[in-house]
Design a protein around this motif. Structure first.
Motif, mmCIF file in Angstrom:
data_model
loop_
_atom_site.group_PDB
_atom_site.id
_atom_site.type_symbol
_atom_site.label_atom_id
_atom_site.label_comp_id
_atom_site.label_asym_id
_atom_site.label_seq_id
_atom_site.Cartn_x
_atom_site.Cartn_y
_atom_site.Cartn_z
ATOM 1 N N ARG A 118 -0.906 -3.451 1.102
ATOM 2 C CA ARG A 118 -1.263 -4.863 0.952
ATOM 3 C C ARG A 118 -2.765 -4.869 1.216
ATOM 4 O O ARG A 118 -3.638 -4.107 1.769
ATOM 5 N N ASP A 119 -3.312 -6.178 0.942
ATOM 6 C CA ASP A 119 -4.906 -6.317 0.886
ATOM 7 C C ASP A 119 -5.018 -6.739 2.377
ATOM 8 O O ASP A 119 -4.640 -7.720 2.907
ATOM 9 N N CYS B 102 1.363 -1.343 4.604
ATOM 10 C CA CYS B 102 2.059 -0.966 3.248
ATOM 11 C C CYS B 102 3.508 -0.847 3.440
ATOM 12 O O CYS B 102 4.158 -0.775 4.459
ATOM 13 N N TRP B 103 4.222 -1.339 2.356
ATOM 14 C CA TRP B 103 5.681 -1.285 2.478
ATOM 15 C C TRP B 103 6.023 0.103 1.679
ATOM 16 O O TRP B 103 5.533 0.908 0.750
#
Length: 861
Positions: A37-38, A323-324
């Protein structure tokens, strides 16, 4: 592998040491299992930490594209398609080495290109000068000719007296001009000079090469005779305007001959130098072409790593990002982090910590080369919501089967299966070839789907006993012509009369054909009447079973997401409504098949009239079974009662729970209560959880009910996943009116959908009939012509072209056009009629950071 639901996902916080961040991110790109993710959404792309490295990689890509462009100019140099196995992540220091190597190679190629262009330009000028000297010698040797104007006797082109009083000496201008400009050049020269010039020209037979573009040029040599300096200036300006190239032309023959020898010697020397330059350039390009895919992979891997690092929050000693991650792949990710840390020489391990969140995780459905095509069909409708039932495993069977019901023909199915089987057999070679044909690659991507459609079409073709519109008499027809009927037929003089066969006398052994339709129906006059009735009823049976199966799958969603209210207020009335009304129609069809045969079929009731009388509460004239009227009234009353059941029960229960919080449950998310069970969310939460969200209790409500904690990459990840989490962060105000409106929409949609969707499945019957009739028409109007000749001589000449025409029309119309039509209709039956019963498709795809596309397509952007 999660087959029926997507993988369980969890949101993790990742901490990386600064010196190990590059290697760790590169290792995660190799395994392709982490979606970052940003963490800097408000930071401009040009203000991020690693923007200079990304720009440097883009500059190296520009150099590589320049080298690739030069390589492709040489037709005999091939760029290899296969990239060497590069499992190791390019080290950060390799960027400097590769940049210097590409810089040196680019400068060398540009210098070679510049020298080659200059040499070719000089070669072109010398070649043109040689042609000028050769042609002008011929012009000067011609004597006594008629010097007329280009316009002949036209007064506009008559030679006028010179305006230059000092003109005493004849001047000459010679040069080369493009052949297509010669006509305009001649007219302008004559008009501007008022006929005081004489022009001679000759075409250069061999085409010349433009040194800049490499295009072929058709030119011609010209020589202009004039008097006076002023007129000479005009001629030269006109030549300059038409971009003609002027060359010196000595007046003396000896001087021209001497100059020609010098020019030919210079051309020979220049040709040697030019050949050596081209040879050296070819060697450089061949060496570069061999390494070009590997360089592209390295540069793009480095660029993607730095682009991903720009998503991190950067501090002096470490970088962090969210993060995923698929829960089942945490050990692989930990191993990748360990390897990246070890390669960087860092002693501090990377750290993962699970983050509580209310966001819906991305959907990650694992696929292989067999299931990828089917999953693409599902995702084209909508990506499944998190942990929602995935229709793909069922579509593997139902999609090709419903297609085959509409496309049932053994011959057509065999051709389709053989085509797909060939693609499967040659799949490694096709993948290695990397074809750019989008239409072919579309067929190749669905090769397993096409193969199953062909196999199922063969099966349904056997059931229909249809092979290119002809029946197969494998087991022998169960119908026989009695002796008295045979004697009657023998007395007929032509074939226009028909005879009706009574099953009591003509049906052998009182048993049906062993498998599929009896071949006798192929020649029967009432073939369409029989097949229409059979296929229409079969379509209704398949449609109701397909929709009921979709409703049953919704039960699995309700139980998985722990929504007992949806089971009571939606699933049960839906099953009773669909199964009671339309399931009863299926029951009557099957019961009629078993209860009536040729002995009592005359007294069999009409099912359409019976089903209509059921809704009119009319007693049937001919009962299908004892007590039919009572059963139908009960079924109709239950079906009517299901409508208010679906409409009022759920909103009423929610309202009562909202008015009485002490009951243990309260309203949380209006959208989830509207029936969006596939969201992966829970619409009802306990009062304790609500207190925690308001700051009274402990942690926030999260997706995973498991405990969360930080751990190093060497440790074991805690279990995660659970049955979903909400979308929003804040509670919404309870609006009973909006809930009633939404529930009314869903109720009306389901009730009317049961009727329209059942009718929609009749397309199975319609397209099956259309396909069979088109096949029969094509055979009777084309192929039968070639088979109608009794003698061998004309037949053997006519049959090959007739067969070719029949084969082309079969492939174009019956396989491609009809196949595409049946495919689209099967697609609609799955998207609308089947998936609407349980599938919401409101998720978003899991898009991990991966090098897979870079490695598989190194030369594509």
């Amino acid at each position: 592998m999660a087959l029926f639901r997507c993988e369980e996902m969890a949101l993790y916080q990742l901490f990386l040491q600064s010196e190990a961040a590059y290697n760790c991110v590169g290792e995660m790109g190799e395994i392709g299992l982490v979606q970052f993710r940003d963490m800097n959404p408000d930071v401009n792309a040009f203000q991020r930490k690693f923007v200079n490295e990304v720009r440097r990689c883009e500059e190296m890509e520009r150099k590589l594209r320049f080298i690739e462009k030069e390589v492709k100019k040489e037709a005999h140099i091939n760029i290899p398609n296969n990239v060497p196995d590069l499992k190791q992540v390019p080290a950060a220091r390799e960027m400097n080495e590769l940049d210097n190597q590409l810089e040196k190679l680019e400068n060398e190629l540009r210098e070679l290109l510049s020298n080659q262009e200059q040499l070719q330009k000089n070669f072109l000028e010398l070649t043109e000068l040689k042609q000028v000297l050769l042609r002008t010698s011929i012009f000067f040797q011609e004597g006594g000719g008629h010097f007329g104007a280009p316009g002949g006797t036209d007064p506009e082109y008559q030679i006028a007296p010179s305006e230059d009083p000092g003109a005493s000496k004849l001047g000459v201008v010679a040069g080369v001009i493009k052949r297509e400009l010669l006509g305009a050049f001649e007219r302008v020269l004559w008009r501007v000079c008022r006929g005081n010039v004489f022009l001679k020209h000759a075409d250069i037979e061999e085409p010349l090469t433009d040194p800049t573009t490499g295009d072929s040029l058709l030119k011609c040599v010209f020589i202009v005779f004039f008097q006076g300096e002023q007129l000479g200036n005009r001629v030269k300006k006109i030549c300059e305007g038409f971009r003609a190239t002027l060359y010196p032309c000595p007046e003396q023959t000896a001087e021209r001959r001497e100059m020609l020898k010098g020019v030919e010697a210079r051309i020979a020397d220049l040709q040697v130098v030019l050949d050596q330059t081209l040879s050296h350039r070819t060697r450089v390009l061949e060496s570069a072409a061999a390494n070009l895919p590997l360089w592209f992979v390295k540069v793009r891997k480095i660029k993607s790593i730095y682009h991903t690092l720009n998503l991190f929050q950067v501090s002096q000693k470490y970088l962090q990002v969210q993060c995923w991650i698929p829960i089942t792949d945490i050990p692989k990710i930990q191993a990748a982090l360990d390897k990246g840390t070890s390669d960087a020489g860092s002693s501090v391990p990377s750290v993962l910590s699970q983050v509580p969140t209310k966001e819906q995780p991305p959907t990650f459905n694992r696929t292989n080369k067999f299931t990828e095509g089917f999953q693409t069909i599902i995702d084209a409708y909508g990506v499944s919501s998190y942990r929602e039932m995935n229709p793909m495993p069922f579509t593997v069977i139902t999609f090709p089967f419903l297609f085959a019901v509409m496309f049932g023909d053994c011959g057509h199915g065999l051709i389709m299966a053989l085509f797909a089987g060939l693609l499967i057999w040659k799949e490694k070679d096709i993948i290695a070839a990397k074809s750019k044909n989008e239409i072919f690659m579309m067929f190749f991507g669905g090769r397993y789907l096409i193969f199953l459609m062909g196999v199922f079409s063969i099966y349904t073709g056997i059931l229909y006993n249809d092979l290119f519109s002809k029946s197969m008499n494998i087991f022998g027809s169960q119908w026989a012509i009695p002796q008295d009927v045979a004697k009657t037929l023998a007395g007929y003089s032509d074939n226009t009369d028909t005879v009706e066969l009574d099953p009591k006398d003509s049906f052998k052994d009182k048993a049906p054909y062993p498998f599929g339709l009896d071949p006798i129906w192929q020649v029967a006059d009432n073939k369409l009447d029989f097949l229409n009735s059979f296929k229409m009823k079969l379509s209704v049976i398949l449609g109701v079973m397909h929709m009921l199966f979709g409703v049953v799958l919704s039960l699995l969603n309700h139980t998985y997401f722990r929504k007992p209210l949806n089971v009571i207020a939606e699933f049960i009335p839906q099953v009773l409504f669909l199964g009671g009304l339309f399931g009863y129609l299926v029951f009557m069809i099957i019961y009629k098949w078993f209860a009536f045969d040729y002995t009592n079929s005359a007294s069999a009731p009409q099912l359409l009239i019976t089903f209509t009388d059921m809704f009119m509460l009319s007693a049937p004239d001919d009962e299908l079974y004892s007590g039919q009227y009572t059963v139908q009234v009960i079924i109709l009353l239950v079906g009517v009662a299901c409508v208010p059941w679906m409409l009022f029960v759920k909103p009423t229960v929610l309202y009562m729970r909202h008015r009485n919080p002490a009951a243990g449950l309260t309203f949380k998310n209006l959208n989830n209560l509207a029936g969006d069970d596939g969201e992966g969310t829970e619409g009802l939460i306990s009062n304790d959880e609500l207190d925690r969200e308001n700051g009274i209790g402990g942690d926030d409500h999260v997706i995973s009910p498991d405990t969360h904690g930080a751990h190093s990459s060497n440790g074991n990840a805690p279990g995660a996943g659970g049955h979903g989490g909400g979308h929003g962060d804040d509670d919404e105000e309870f609006d009973f009116g909006q809930i009633m409106i939404l529930q009314a929409i869903h109720t009306i949609e389901f009730c009317l959908g049961c009727i329209s969707h059942t009718a929609s499945y009749l397309r199975l019957w319609a397209l099956s009939l259309a396909h069979a009739e088109l096949s029969e028409v094509l055979w009777s109007m084309v192929m039968s012509i070639g088979l109608s000749y009794d003698s061998v001589f004309p037949g053997i000449l006519i049959l090959p072209p007739i067969f070719a025409a029949w084969a082309v029309l079969t492939l174009a119309i019956l396989l491609l056009m009809e196949g595409l039509s049946a495919f689209l209709h099967a697609l609609r039956l799955h998207w609308v009629e089947f998936q609407s019963k349980f599938y919401h498709g409101e998720g978003h795809l899991f898009t991990p950071f991966s090098f897979k596309h870079i490695v598989e397509n190194p030369l594509e952007d």
